[in-house]
Enzyme design. Structure first.
Site, PDB file in Angstrom:
ATOM      1  N   THR A   4       0.851  -1.274  -0.079  1.00 55.53           N
ATOM      2  CA  THR A   4      -0.197  -0.017  -0.032  1.00 55.53           C
ATOM      3  C   THR A   4       1.029   1.218   0.219  1.00 55.53           C
ATOM      4  O   THR A   4       2.042   1.150   0.073  1.00 55.53           O
ATOM      5  CB  THR A   4      -0.979  -0.064   1.223  1.00 55.53           C
ATOM      6  OG1 THR A   4      -0.115  -0.031   2.629  1.00 55.53           O
ATOM      7  CG2 THR A   4      -2.135  -1.103   1.122  1.00 55.53           C
ATOM      8  N   TYR A   5       0.332   2.634   0.205  1.00 49.34           N
ATOM      9  CA  TYR A   5       0.938   3.785   0.162  1.00 49.34           C
ATOM     10  C   TYR A   5       2.007   3.704   0.975  1.00 49.34           C
ATOM     11  O   TYR A   5       2.080   3.649   2.231  1.00 49.34           O
ATOM     12  CB  TYR A   5      -0.010   4.866   0.361  1.00 49.34           C
ATOM     13  CG  TYR A   5       0.394   6.333   0.162  1.00 49.34           C
ATOM     14  CD1 TYR A   5       0.985   6.689  -1.152  1.00 49.34           C
ATOM     15  CD2 TYR A   5       0.596   6.970   1.138  1.00 49.34           C
ATOM     16  CE1 TYR A   5       1.307   8.120  -1.102  1.00 49.34           C
ATOM     17  CE2 TYR A   5       1.019   8.268   1.264  1.00 49.34           C
ATOM     18  CZ  TYR A   5       1.217   8.848  -0.054  1.00 49.34           C
ATOM     19  OH  TYR A   5       1.933   9.880  -0.393  1.00 49.34           O
ATOM     20  N   MET A   6       3.179   3.990   0.470  1.00 44.94           N
ATOM     21  CA  MET A   6       4.643   3.825   1.317  1.00 44.94           C
ATOM     22  C   MET A   6       4.932   5.060   2.205  1.00 44.94           C
ATOM     23  O   MET A   6       5.930   5.029   2.820  1.00 44.94           O
ATOM     24  CB  MET A   6       5.831   3.267   0.543  1.00 44.94           C
ATOM     25  CG  MET A   6       6.291   4.394  -0.467  1.00 44.94           C
ATOM     26  SD  MET A   6       5.266   4.711  -2.032  1.00 44.94           S
ATOM     27  CE  MET A   6       5.171   3.490  -2.803  1.00 44.94           C
ATOM     28  N   ARG A   7       4.002   6.187   1.908  1.00 46.68           N
ATOM     29  CA  ARG A   7       4.756   7.591   2.457  1.00 46.68           C
ATOM     30  C   ARG A   7       3.752   7.757   3.786  1.00 46.68           C
ATOM     31  O   ARG A   7       3.996   8.929   4.263  1.00 46.68           O
ATOM     32  CB  ARG A   7       4.685   8.662   1.424  1.00 46.68           C
ATOM     33  CG  ARG A   7       5.759   8.418   0.401  1.00 46.68           C
ATOM     34  CD  ARG A   7       5.761   9.538  -0.614  1.00 46.68           C
ATOM     35  NE  ARG A   7       6.090  10.866  -0.081  1.00 46.68           N
ATOM     36  CZ  ARG A   7       6.433  12.088  -0.515  1.00 46.68           C
ATOM     37  NH1 ARG A   7       5.974  12.181  -2.024  1.00 46.68           N
ATOM     38  NH2 ARG A   7       6.625  12.969   0.064  1.00 46.68           N
TER      39      ARG A   7
END
Length: 402
Positions: A4-7
């Site tokens: 999923t979104y890594m940030r």
């Protein structure tokens, strides 16, 4: 995508993701590894919570499946870390019994403390201690009163108080998280910047301050103490979040910051007017071949270099070279440790550019049994030893008899 979104730095996961994780755990390990109460982790107040926590998109896609799909070694290792930590975070806890053992032998008394594992829980899949190489575990074997033991060896150790260990990249990121400095998307750029600007340098896994870094830190602490404060970034993040939520005026926020900063900047400019800050040189045991004075290490625009301590009378300078003990497989001269423009280490012949040999593989002390040339290690401890001498072709897998 695999994850999923890594940030994000959120710890929240969806009910669907938790259910998928439970399905995998139940099929792989059994019902006893499913916790009685679903595990939920509290997200920090200043975290970016618009997205879920970083997790595998599909828990049933194991690291071995990803590895077989042809991803790079780094991509596999990163996915394995994310996948294992996510699955382990949804498993039952590990249960341990604290154990204290008194041992009497030949009139001497010894004491051993540790623990024994009652139920392995999530540690069957992932154990954080394994991330720290060399960390000793105090796991004691099953033991009962009256058991006899055999002495394998007896060591006398003396311990002295040690200063705090230097930061590694991992412990520095942990400090960022604990003090609320930055966000996950800023951790890598921050560390990269302080290394590229020669404020710190790598000493093994540790980050060691350079002379330039120590001087810069001293100046910043003296003249900008409100900014060189671990709470500064966290407080600024909090103020900006309040601006975003309409609780605070952005104009007032900027005014509060800049009025103090402008005052500090003016005072610093006046205090440092006409002063020239000298970064201490690092002494070496080498002697200048032109004038006979000692050579020292200086920090310039492009990093460290060696110069004569007799400057400006003697302007002799040269690059810093680090020998590896390896022999060039092309011409037989020394192999040196070098750095690319981006600061990445590689190995090349000392006779460059006449000799074109270079490699990312690490030279070893071992010689090739076929041609006698230096063997190079490709990959980690489970990689291979390879000979780069043309037309030799020798290589050996380290995991099979290395």
């Amino acid at each position: 995508g695999l994850i999923t979104y890594m940030r994000t730095d959120s710890l929240r996961i969806s009910d669907e993701a938790r259910a998928a994780a439970y399905d995998f755990i139940r099929k792989k390990y059994g019902d006893k590894y499913i916790p009685d109460t679903p595990k939920k982790y509290k997200t920090k107040g200043n975290a970016q919570d618009a997205h879920e926590a970083i997790r595998p998109t599909h828990p049933e896609v194991t690291p071995d499946m990803v590895k077989a799909s042809g991803v790079t070694s780094d991509q596999y290792k990163l996915y394995k870390l994310i996948w294992e930590r996510f699955i382990a975070s949804q498993m039952s806890n590990c249960l341990m019994d604290t154990v204290s053992v008194d041992i009497s032998a030949n009139g001497c008394n010894f004491k051993a403390t540790g623990y024994s594992v009652k139920f392995d829980g999530f540690t069957i899949l992932y154990e954080e201690a394994k991330d720290d190489e060399g960390e000793k575990k105090n796991v004691l074997p099953p033991i009962k009163s009256g058991d006899s033991i055999k002495v394998r060896n007896l060591e006398g150790n003396q311990h002295f108080t040690q200063p705090p260990a230097r930061y590694t990249e991992a412990t520095l990121v942990k400090a960022f998280e604990e003090t609320g400095i930055g966000r996950p998307s800023t951790y890598v750029p921050t560390i990269t910047t302080i290394i590229n600007r020669n404020y710190v340098e790598r000493d093994g896994k540790q980050l060691k301050p350079t002379s330039l870094g120590e001087v810069t830190n001293q100046l910043m602490s003296e003249h900008f103490d409100k900014i060189v404060d671990v709470k500064f970034t966290a407080n600024m993040e909090k103020s900006l979040d309040e601006v975003e939520n309409g609780k605070k005026s952005w104009v007032k926020t900027l005014q509060d910051f800049y009025s103090d900063f402008d005052e500090e900047l003016t005072e610093a400019e006046e205090a440092m007017d006409g002063k020239r800050i000298k970064v201490p040189d690092e002494e070496t045991d080498q002697v200048c071949e032109l004038c006979g004075k000692p050579m020292v290490i200086k920090i310039g625009r492009y990093g460290k270099f060696m110069a004569c301590s007799g400057f400006p009378e003697c302007k002799n300078t040269k690059k810093i070279v680090q020998e590896t003990g390896g022999i060039c497989p092309y011409c037989g001269k020394k192999v040196l440790l070098k750095k690319s423009k981006k600061g990445k280490k590689y190995y090349g012949c000392e006779d460059n550019p006449e000799c074109k040999f270079m490699t990312w593989d690490v030279p070893t002390e071992e010689k090739c049994p076929k041609c006698g040339s230096t063997l190079f290690q490709k990959g980690g401890k489970n990689g291979i030893l390879i000979c780069h001498k043309p037309d030799c072709g020798y290589e050996r897998n380290l995991s099979n008899g290395g």
